[in-house]
Design a protein around this motif. Structure first.
Motif, PDB file in Angstrom:
ATOM      1  N   GLY A  70     -27.060  38.079  17.973  1.00 62.11           N
ATOM      2  CA  GLY A  70     -26.998  38.810  19.224  1.00 62.11           C
ATOM      3  C   GLY A  70     -28.319  38.888  19.969  1.00 62.11           C
ATOM      4  N   MET A  71     -29.419  38.752  19.238  1.00 63.36           N
ATOM      5  CA  MET A  71     -30.724  38.771  19.880  1.00 63.36           C
ATOM      6  C   MET A  71     -31.004  37.491  20.664  1.00 63.36           C
ATOM      7  SD  MET A  71     -33.032  40.509  16.857  1.00 63.36           S
ATOM      8  CE  MET A  71     -34.559  40.360  17.802  1.00 63.36           C
ATOM      9  N   GLY A 113     -27.246  43.427  20.931  1.00 63.88           N
ATOM     10  CA  GLY A 113     -28.009  42.315  21.495  1.00 63.88           C
ATOM     11  C   GLY A 113     -28.195  42.416  23.001  1.00 63.88           C
ATOM     12  N   GLY A 160     -31.356  40.131  25.893  1.00 61.66           N
ATOM     13  CA  GLY A 160     -30.551  41.272  26.310  1.00 61.66           C
ATOM     14  C   GLY A 160     -30.402  41.448  27.807  1.00 61.66           C
TER      15      GLY A 160
END
Length: 425
Positions: A327-328, A368, A375
């Protein structure tokens, strides 16, 4: 083929290729180097990937959210939230969180929530003595509620990807979304005492509370109508999306009288552009998902974890850590569509319900949205608050811990996400 796909995909990401193009390029490279399947299969699988009636709900919910975001609906919801919780210590922080809970039930998008609520709340919070980074941190962390409280666009995409009931997923996100909101308000209260954040000078009188409620009630009925229609079986999620668009048009054009035809045209164009991005990702990811299926990679993954014999608790922990890292670096939509079919069999083998797993994925990948380097909510919040990105990240840590706590609850306490769906489905 799978190894080729992942190598090419991460190389493309590293050099800055847009995510949908990176996934498509990886699929083309895998097909070309393997030689087993003709390249003509790729456009065929892409078209099949988006040729889905339930998927039509995505542009409809995006359009309904855009229609709501461009009117006074957001202001009315903020006014109601202020009347309800503005008198508590850290009043505007609570108003910010409550507004996200209300608006999340209309937009279904965390980024839309950040933009709509943030543009109203951050300047007001700064005037009342909050630092820009604190105001921005509360805004972006509470915006993740928008992808949990129904209608939720990521829940629709997960349901379409793995063939799970979208109505059940909507209900599954309701309790975690409310939990995130309530726990964020507790955190705001604690931080307000520690940092000396101000509170409203008075509690709203009953008359003012009633006026705020009357002004917002028609807006609040939108998610109630949508969820009620889906849960009771009166409509599908797609048909509910049509109701949402018509209702938003009725509110803005007839009740509030806030639209010109020119505005409506540009809102429609913007919604079409915002729809094209996730659907193009769905199309290219469908090719990769097909390759993953024919290579039986999920079954091999299940066998791998079974042989490790580390127990379901650690398997779920490893999946969460993996998704947090993913998710990052990868946006929520492609990460959800790409990894849901791969990891779902592992989750089921660990005793997790597909509805619970979908909720876990959305909560996890939602983190994220507010963490660097990718993001989206983080960048939107930083732009609205006019604050350095890394200052905003530091200020967000206490509030992010709330999301992590709810993630652990969803992962290890099935009833948090499955109780409500079990009553209706």
């Amino acid at each position: 083929m799978i190894l080729t796909i992942f190598v090419v995909f991460f190389i493309c990401l590293f050099i800055g290729v847009p995510i949908a193009i990176a996934i498509g390029s990886a699929a083309v490279a895998a097909f070309y180097l393997d030689g087993t399947f003709p390249l003509a299969q790729i456009p065929h699988k892409m078209v099949n990937g988006v040729y889905s009636f339930p998927l039509v709900a995505v542009p409809l919910f995006i359009l309904a959210g855009s229609l709501a975001g461009e009117t006074s609906i957001a202001q009315r919801l903020v006014r109601l939230a202020s009347a309800l919780v503005g008198h508590i210590r850290g009043g505007l922080g609570h108003v910010n969180v409550a507004s996200s809970m209300f608006f999340g039930g209309i937009s279904g998008s965390a980024v839309a929530d950040t933009a709509a609520v943030g543009s109203l709340m951050i300047p007001a919070m700064e005037k009342q003595g909050y630092s820009r980074e604190d105001a921005g941190a509360i805004t972006i962390c509470s915006s993740t509620i928008g992808i949990l409280i129904p209608p939720s666009i990521p829940m629709v995409l997960y349901g379409v990807t793995v063939g799970t009931s979208i109505g059940a997923l909507f209900l599954a996100g309701l309790v975690p979304g409310i939990l995130v909101g309530l726990l964020l308000m507790v955190t705001v209260y604690v931080m307000a005492k520690r940092k000396g954040w101000p509170q409203s000078e008075r509690r709203a009188p009953v008359g003012e509370l009633w006026e705020a409620f009357k002004g917002a009630i028609l807006s609040l009925l939108l998610p109630v109508f949508l969820l009620g229609a889906i849960v009771t079986g009166l409509t599908t999620a797609t048909e509910a999306g049509v109701i949402g668009v018509v209702y938003a048009l009725f509110l803005a054009g007839v009740v509030y009288r806030e639209y010109s035809f020119r505005q409506l045209f540009w809102i429609t164009v913007e919604s079409a552009v915002n729809t094209a991005v996730p659907l193009f990702v769905v199309a290219t990811t469908s090719v990769v998902a097909w390759v993953v299926a024919i290579e039986q990679f999920p079954a091999e993954l299940v066998s791998f974890f079974t042989e490790l014999d580390i127990g379901p608790i650690f398997v779920l922990l490893l999946m969460n850590l993996f998704l947090l890292v993913v998710g990052m670096f990868i946006d929520l939509v492609p990460a959800l569509i790409l990894f849901a079919p791969i990891l779902l069999p592992v989750a089921v083998a660990s005793g997790m319900d597909p509805i619970q797993f979908g909720t876990m994925m959305v909560v996890n990948l939602g983190l994220g949205l507010v963490t660097p380097p990718v993001g989206n909510c983080l960048y939107v919040g930083a732009a609205i608050a006019k604050v350095d990105l890394w200052k905003l990240v530091r200020a967000s840590v206490p509030f992010l811990l709330v999301n992590v706590f709810v993630l652990m609850l969803v992962t290890y306490v099935p009833a948090v996400s499955t109780f409500l769906p079990s009553l209706f489905f």
